[in-house]
Design an enzyme around this catalytic site. Structure first.
Site, PDB file in Angstrom:
ATOM      1  CG  HIS A   1      -0.355   0.102   2.536  1.00  0.00           C
ATOM      2  ND1 HIS A   1       0.560  -0.795   3.036  1.00  0.00           N
ATOM      3  CD2 HIS A   1      -0.552   1.017   3.534  1.00  0.00           C
ATOM      4  CE1 HIS A   1       0.885  -0.441   4.267  1.00  0.00           C
ATOM      5  NE2 HIS A   1       0.235   0.655   4.599  1.00  0.00           N
TER       6      HIS A   1
ATOM      7  CG  HIS B   1       0.034   4.358   4.905  1.00  0.00           C
ATOM      8  ND1 HIS B   1      -0.774   3.555   5.672  1.00  0.00           N
ATOM      9  CD2 HIS B   1      -0.687   5.477   4.618  1.00  0.00           C
ATOM     10  CE1 HIS B   1      -1.942   4.169   5.842  1.00  0.00           C
ATOM     11  NE2 HIS B   1      -1.919   5.321   5.216  1.00  0.00           N
TER      12      HIS B   1
ATOM     13  CG  ASP C   1       4.922   2.584   7.087  1.00  0.00           C
ATOM     14  OD1 ASP C   1       4.090   2.985   6.254  1.00  0.00           O
ATOM     15  OD2 ASP C   1       4.609   1.887   8.071  1.00  0.00           O
ATOM     16  CG  HIS C   2       4.258  -0.417   3.977  1.00  0.00           C
ATOM     17  ND1 HIS C   2       4.299  -1.723   4.422  1.00  0.00           N
ATOM     18  CD2 HIS C   2       3.818   0.325   5.019  1.00  0.00           C
ATOM     19  CE1 HIS C   2       3.875  -1.759   5.677  1.00  0.00           C
ATOM     20  NE2 HIS C   2       3.575  -0.533   6.066  1.00  0.00           N
TER      21      HIS C   2
ATOM     22  CG  HIS D   1      -3.924  -0.052   6.496  1.00  0.00           C
ATOM     23  ND1 HIS D   1      -3.826   0.073   7.848  1.00  0.00           N
ATOM     24  CD2 HIS D   1      -2.852   0.613   5.982  1.00  0.00           C
ATOM     25  CE1 HIS D   1      -2.749   0.782   8.138  1.00  0.00           C
ATOM     26  NE2 HIS D   1      -2.147   1.120   7.028  1.00  0.00           N
TER      27      HIS D   1
ATOM     28  CG  ASP E   1       0.684  -1.328   7.588  1.00  0.00           C
ATOM     29  OD1 ASP E   1       1.558  -2.213   7.655  1.00  0.00           O
ATOM     30  OD2 ASP E   1       0.937  -0.116   7.640  1.00  0.00           O
TER      31      ASP E   1
ATOM     32  CG  HIS F   1       3.982  -2.439  10.596  1.00  0.00           C
ATOM     33  ND1 HIS F   1       3.053  -1.677  11.259  1.00  0.00           N
ATOM     34  CD2 HIS F   1       4.240  -1.775   9.441  1.00  0.00           C
ATOM     35  CE1 HIS F   1       2.754  -0.618  10.519  1.00  0.00           C
ATOM     36  NE2 HIS F   1       3.460  -0.652   9.414  1.00  0.00           N
TER      37      HIS F   1
HETATM   38 ZN   LIG Z   1       2.964   0.604   7.789  1.00  0.00          ZN
HETATM   39 ZN   LIG Z   2      -0.095   1.621   6.551  1.00  0.00          ZN
END
Ligand SMILES: [Zn+2]
Ligand SMILES: [Zn+2]
Length: 305
Positions: free
Chosen positions: A62, A64, A66-67, A142, A212, A270
């Protein structure tokens, strides 16, 4: 057939001292598959001696940061290092726009083709099917469209018992048929049953990557009996309210997912930056599902030999 996963990042949201945001690399029959590509992924690959040039497939769960914030950097480095081989990126559709814009304003035309395959969180779909593996999306719940990925090893052909074949002087051209399960008829008419000449290959293994998500049973059936389940575990259960608001899972809930879906083994990751040490998260997941390990960066988990 080698089937293993190495953890490159285990943090949620931001990099913190000693922990990087999410990325993992799978080695499936000596081919590399990158799963999520947060900031710091290239450094982690250098650190753990993983050659980025060997990656042919990238899966982004996805959008976000952090990915995926490491992706344009990785694509640029592959270009600068002279890559010519095509690369496939499985991701939510807007990622192509983001990458195209970055390349446009740096006036970069990559020297290798990138094929984007768009994922959808509406229903599970087979997005890759090659000689080694079948990959399905796992629609998660999510705050923005998110999918996990289910890697299902393909059933291998039967293994030949070489000594037996040599003893019976079975001509080599018959070996292909034997591997597919056929019996052998000798010139004198004797029939040799296949199971006396070959042994069954190992049962196919599966790896379920659940990034997530809110705790929800909607994907339980799809990931049932995973050989290895990676599940996000952002908070301890005393922060369940926060997990509900932010659509994340607690360590206790991750243990419940593994238990209810009959996983063989669970990896949790995570982790929120608030946790300086991870033992409490591990203890909490293990209180429900004892065969749990932490997603320690640099650690490789073998799914099949
Ligand atoms: Zn994340
Ligand atoms: Zn996320």
């Amino acid at each position: 057939m080698k089937f293993e996963v190495t953890i490159l990042g285990s943090s949620s949201a931001t990099p913190i001292f000693n922990r990087n945001p999410t990325a993992q690399v799978l080695n499936i029959n000596e081919k590399l598959y990158l799963v999520d590509c947060a900031e710091g992924t290239q450094q982690q690959m250098l650190r753990f001696d993983i050659k980025a040039s060997r990656i042919d497939y990238i899966f982004i769960s996805h959008l976000h940061g952090d990915h995926y914030l490491g992706l344009v950097g990785l694509l640029s480095s592959l270009h600068l290092n002279g890559r010519k081989k095509a690369l496939k990126v499985f991701c939510p559709a807007p990622l192509k726009e983001i990458i195209d814009l970055q390349l446009k304003y740096s006036e970069t035309t990559l020297h290798y083709p990138v094929e984007f395959v768009f994922t959808s969180d509406e229903r599970p779909e087979v997005i890759l099917d090659n000689q080694d593996i079948i990959v399905e999306t796992i629609p998660l719940d999510h705050r923005i469209p998110t999918t996990g990925f289910l890697f299902k090893q393909k059933k291998r052909q039967r293994k030949l018992i070489k000594e037996k074949l040599e003893e019976l002087e079975i001509p080599v051209p018959y070996y292909t048929a034997l591997k597919k399960g056929r019996d052998y008829e000798a010139p004198d008419g004797t029939i040799y049953k296949n199971d006396t000449l070959t042994i069954d290959s190992n049962e196919p293994k599966t790896y379920a990557y659940c990034s997530d998500t809110l705790y929800t049973e909607k994907y339980f059936e799809q990931i049932n009996s995973a050989s290895l389940l990676y599940h996000e575990s952002t908070f301890l259960n005393d922060m369940l309210d926060r997990a509900l608001i932010t659509h994340h899972t607690t360590a206790l809930q991750a243990g419940e997912v593994a238990l209810k879906t009959n996983a063989t083994k669970l990896i949790i990751g995570h982790f929120s930056a608030r946790y300086k040490t991870l033992n409490e998260l591990l203890d909490e997941a293990q209180s429900v599902f004892p065969n749990t390990e932490l997603a320690v960066e640099g650690k490789t988990f073998v799914i099949s030999e």
